[in-house]
Design a protein around this motif. Structure first.
Motif, mmCIF file in Angstrom:
data_model
loop_
_atom_site.group_PDB
_atom_site.id
_atom_site.type_symbol
_atom_site.label_atom_id
_atom_site.label_comp_id
_atom_site.label_asym_id
_atom_site.label_seq_id
_atom_site.Cartn_x
_atom_site.Cartn_y
_atom_site.Cartn_z
ATOM 1 N N VAL A 51 34.107 15.859 25.105
ATOM 2 C CA VAL A 51 33.654 16.649 26.251
ATOM 3 C C VAL A 51 33.534 15.767 27.494
ATOM 4 O O VAL A 51 33.984 16.141 28.581
ATOM 5 N N ASP A 52 32.942 14.579 27.338
ATOM 6 C CA ASP A 52 32.763 13.685 28.487
ATOM 7 C C ASP A 52 34.100 13.158 29.022
ATOM 8 O O ASP A 52 34.220 12.866 30.215
ATOM 9 N N GLY A 112 41.237 20.579 34.763
ATOM 10 C CA GLY A 112 42.436 21.311 34.377
ATOM 11 C C GLY A 112 42.690 21.339 32.884
ATOM 12 O O GLY A 112 43.643 21.983 32.433
ATOM 13 N N GLU A 113 41.857 20.680 32.095
ATOM 14 C CA GLU A 113 42.046 20.677 30.649
ATOM 15 C C GLU A 113 41.219 21.771 29.984
ATOM 16 O O GLU A 113 40.166 22.173 30.479
ATOM 17 N N ARG A 170 32.025 21.744 31.741
ATOM 18 C CA ARG A 170 32.256 22.165 33.122
ATOM 19 C C ARG A 170 31.996 21.017 34.090
ATOM 20 O O ARG A 170 32.747 20.834 35.068
ATOM 21 N N ASN A 171 30.986 20.205 33.826
ATOM 22 C CA ASN A 171 30.704 19.060 34.674
ATOM 23 C C ASN A 171 31.843 18.054 34.680
ATOM 24 O O ASN A 171 32.049 17.329 35.661
ATOM 25 N N PHE A 208 31.377 30.401 32.267
ATOM 26 C CA PHE A 208 32.327 29.474 31.640
ATOM 27 C C PHE A 208 33.207 30.248 30.662
ATOM 28 O O PHE A 208 32.731 31.095 29.910
ATOM 29 N N THR A 209 34.502 29.952 30.675
ATOM 30 C CA THR A 209 35.454 30.726 29.890
ATOM 31 C C THR A 209 35.668 30.124 28.508
ATOM 32 O O THR A 209 36.053 28.962 28.378
#
Length: 219
Positions: free
Chosen positions: A74-75, A80-81, A105-106, A129-130
């Motif tokens: 995640v980090d 765009g990913e 998202r961050n 968030f999708t």
């Protein structure tokens, strides 16, 4: 291999899963949509981005480092990913939730595709968030599931997802474009969308569907 010159935003605005699938059919790639119903959906109706892949496994023991690789993935997610969670459809726990959505998202992650279950659905919806997921489960993933590898090719519903591949998700399903045919597939899809628009306008004006197909070759 050459990647498309279209931006993710342009592709999201103009293209959709079905037309991408048709374009891939025309290139001989006839099995690029997972045979899975992603029935849980939050956020936008359409998701387009590049694969950030994670491979998950079920656990049946106490895990000393339960979140290490999923947090790293995640980090490390880039703008765009799309976070791809290949969990073999397991419903053992909710592997994605509010906190991972916030962290993703961050990092610039545009969304997540989860071949497994998620939780905190209302909170993720509130964030906008999708996420496309196979199911939902209230249990935390600790000692139930964990990421065992990241940035590797994974398989979802019989389809291979490689890091950096373009993936499209919408109400019709999911389709992934192998990078070796990315440019050709996107160009072919753009041409078909244009032809479909022309055909639709002609049918609206009264042209018979058979005549429209004979003239424009699009259905």
């Amino acid at each position: 291999m050459k990647k498309t010159n279209y931006s993710l935003q342009e592709m999201e605005e103009k293209l959709y899963v079905a037309v991408i699938s048709d374009a891939l059919d025309g290139l001989g790639f006839t099995a690029q949509s997972p045979d899975i119903s992603f029935s849980i959906h939050t956020g936008k109706v359409k998701l387009v981005g590049r694969c950030k892949t994670t491979l998950w496994s079920d656990l049946y023991h106490m895990d000393p480092n339960p979140y290490e690789l999923e947090l790293k993935a995640v980090d490390d997610c880039q703008p765009g990913e799309i976070f791809i969670a290949a969990a073999a459809g397991s419903n053992r726990s909710g592997i994605w939730g509010e906190l991972l959505s916030t962290a993703a998202r961050n990092s610039g992650c545009t969304g997540a595709l989860v071949d497994g279950s998620i939780r905190d659905i209302s909170k993720i919806n509130d964030m906008g968030f999708t996420v496309f997921a196979k199911g939902k489960r209230v249990y935390d993933s600790q000692n139930r599931q964990r990421v065992i590898d990241i940035d590797v090719p994974v398989e979802i519903g019989g389809v291979r997802f490689c890091p950096g591949d373009l993936v499209f998700c919408d109400e019709d399903g999911v389709v992934v474009i192998p990078q070796e045919v990315e440019e050709a597939a996107i160009e072919k899809a753009m041409l078909k969308v244009n032809a479909e628009n022309i055909t639709r306008d002609e049918i609206k004006k009264g042209m018979k569907a058979t005549d429209a197909y004979k003239k424009y070759g699009v259905l």
